[in-house]
Design a protein around this motif. Sequence first.
Motif, mmCIF file in Angstrom:
data_model
loop_
_atom_site.group_PDB
_atom_site.id
_atom_site.type_symbol
_atom_site.label_atom_id
_atom_site.label_comp_id
_atom_site.label_asym_id
_atom_site.label_seq_id
_atom_site.Cartn_x
_atom_site.Cartn_y
_atom_site.Cartn_z
ATOM 1 N N VAL A 97 9.772 -3.457 9.816
ATOM 2 C CA VAL A 97 10.020 -2.983 8.460
ATOM 3 C C VAL A 97 9.431 -1.584 8.356
ATOM 4 O O VAL A 97 8.362 -1.314 8.916
ATOM 5 N N THR A 98 10.105 -0.727 7.638
ATOM 6 C CA THR A 98 9.599 0.626 7.443
ATOM 7 C C THR A 98 8.278 0.572 6.679
ATOM 8 O O THR A 98 8.152 -0.169 5.711
ATOM 9 N N SER A 99 7.337 1.354 7.120
ATOM 10 C CA SER A 99 6.028 1.386 6.466
ATOM 11 C C SER A 99 6.126 1.961 5.069
ATOM 12 O O SER A 99 6.928 2.847 4.797
ATOM 13 N N SER A 100 5.292 1.449 4.182
ATOM 14 C CA SER A 100 5.253 1.988 2.822
ATOM 15 C C SER A 100 4.331 3.200 2.733
ATOM 16 O O SER A 100 4.237 3.825 1.691
ATOM 17 N N VAL A 101 3.668 3.533 3.825
ATOM 18 C CA VAL A 101 2.773 4.674 3.891
ATOM 19 C C VAL A 101 3.453 5.777 4.698
ATOM 20 O O VAL A 101 4.004 5.527 5.762
ATOM 21 N N THR A 102 3.406 6.987 4.179
ATOM 22 C CA THR A 102 4.042 8.120 4.846
ATOM 23 C C THR A 102 3.034 8.802 5.780
ATOM 24 O O THR A 102 1.880 8.989 5.403
ATOM 25 N N VAL A 103 3.493 9.143 6.953
ATOM 26 C CA VAL A 103 2.652 9.858 7.919
ATOM 27 C C VAL A 103 3.199 11.273 8.056
ATOM 28 O O VAL A 103 4.359 11.470 8.402
ATOM 29 N N ASN A 104 2.354 12.244 7.739
ATOM 30 C CA ASN A 104 2.726 13.647 7.858
ATOM 31 C C ASN A 104 2.046 14.256 9.064
ATOM 32 O O ASN A 104 0.833 14.117 9.233
ATOM 33 N N THR A 105 2.818 14.934 9.889
ATOM 34 C CA THR A 105 2.241 15.584 11.069
ATOM 35 C C THR A 105 2.369 17.080 10.949
ATOM 36 O O THR A 105 3.159 17.609 10.238
ATOM 37 N N PRO A 129 0.839 -1.204 0.000
ATOM 38 C CA PRO A 129 0.000 0.000 0.000
ATOM 39 C C PRO A 129 0.874 1.253 0.000
ATOM 40 O O PRO A 129 1.890 1.318 0.679
ATOM 41 N N GLN A 130 0.477 2.215 -0.784
ATOM 42 C CA GLN A 130 1.206 3.477 -0.878
ATOM 43 C C GLN A 130 0.261 4.601 -0.496
ATOM 44 O O GLN A 130 -0.942 4.480 -0.631
ATOM 45 N N GLY A 131 0.809 5.656 -0.060
ATOM 46 C CA GLY A 131 -0.019 6.820 0.247
ATOM 47 C C GLY A 131 0.559 7.645 1.369
ATOM 48 O O GLY A 131 1.635 7.354 1.896
ATOM 49 N N GLU A 132 -0.192 8.676 1.690
ATOM 50 C CA GLU A 132 0.186 9.563 2.780
ATOM 51 C C GLU A 132 -1.017 9.744 3.689
ATOM 52 O O GLU A 132 -2.145 9.868 3.219
ATOM 53 N N VAL A 133 -0.745 9.746 4.971
ATOM 54 C CA VAL A 133 -1.785 10.004 5.965
ATOM 55 C C VAL A 133 -1.405 11.289 6.686
ATOM 56 O O VAL A 133 -0.308 11.401 7.229
ATOM 57 N N GLU A 134 -2.310 12.239 6.644
ATOM 58 C CA GLU A 134 -2.071 13.551 7.262
ATOM 59 C C GLU A 134 -2.670 13.570 8.663
ATOM 60 O O GLU A 134 -3.865 13.354 8.835
ATOM 61 N N ASP A 139 -3.806 1.521 10.887
ATOM 62 C CA ASP A 139 -3.826 0.114 11.273
ATOM 63 C C ASP A 139 -4.231 -0.766 10.084
ATOM 64 O O ASP A 139 -3.682 -1.853 9.892
ATOM 65 N N GLY A 140 -5.171 -0.286 9.264
ATOM 66 C CA GLY A 140 -5.553 -1.022 8.059
ATOM 67 C C GLY A 140 -4.386 -1.144 7.089
ATOM 68 O O GLY A 140 -4.137 -2.218 6.527
ATOM 69 N N TYR A 141 -3.648 -0.042 6.886
ATOM 70 C CA TYR A 141 -2.458 -0.092 6.042
ATOM 71 C C TYR A 141 -1.420 -1.067 6.604
ATOM 72 O O TYR A 141 -0.783 -1.813 5.859
#
Length: 182
Positions: free
Chosen positions: A174-182, A20-25, A123-125
């Motif tokens: 393992v490093t997540s494939s989804v980026t978390v932006n704060t 899964p790819q993407g960004e979570v803000e 958590d789903g990612y």
Amino acid sequence: MSMRLTQRFNRPPRRRTPLPQGEVEIPAPPKITPPGRFNWFLHLGLPLASAFLMMAVMGIVYGVLMKSSSSLVFVIPMGLMSVLSVITSLIGQTYQRRQQKKAGEEQEKQYTAILNRKRSELDGYRRQQQAILLDVNPALPVLLARARDRDPRLWERRPGDDDFLCLRLGLGSVTSSVTVNT
């Protein structure tokens, strides 16, 4: 004449599920201003002092200049109005503090709901990425079962694949494939 037993071998193309790819803000927390300190002098002292000063001036004006005994008729209502002014000020301050507290609690409640939704999304990612990685890098018993059963997936990795000749030695982070932006 000896019959040689051969087994057909089919090597299907490898189908990999992408991670899964993407960004979570994650939004910043709301700025909740704490209620201000109650200023006794401003809310009680000044109105009371001005009320007493006004009553004294009215008493002097009506008592000395007009030499009237009915000066108390004007002084008492002025005093009552001054006391009501102080009470109104206290009630207004209390109401304002309660409203500010309710607004802060509502903001906090909304922010907590946002964080819970973001946590569920992440958590789903995580579960999705974990399932894909466990499928691509199976445990040793799964690999042994594939070899024993001659599963077609046994030979799915080719020299051109990025994970060719890679072997899983255990479980870890393992490093997540989804980026978390704060």
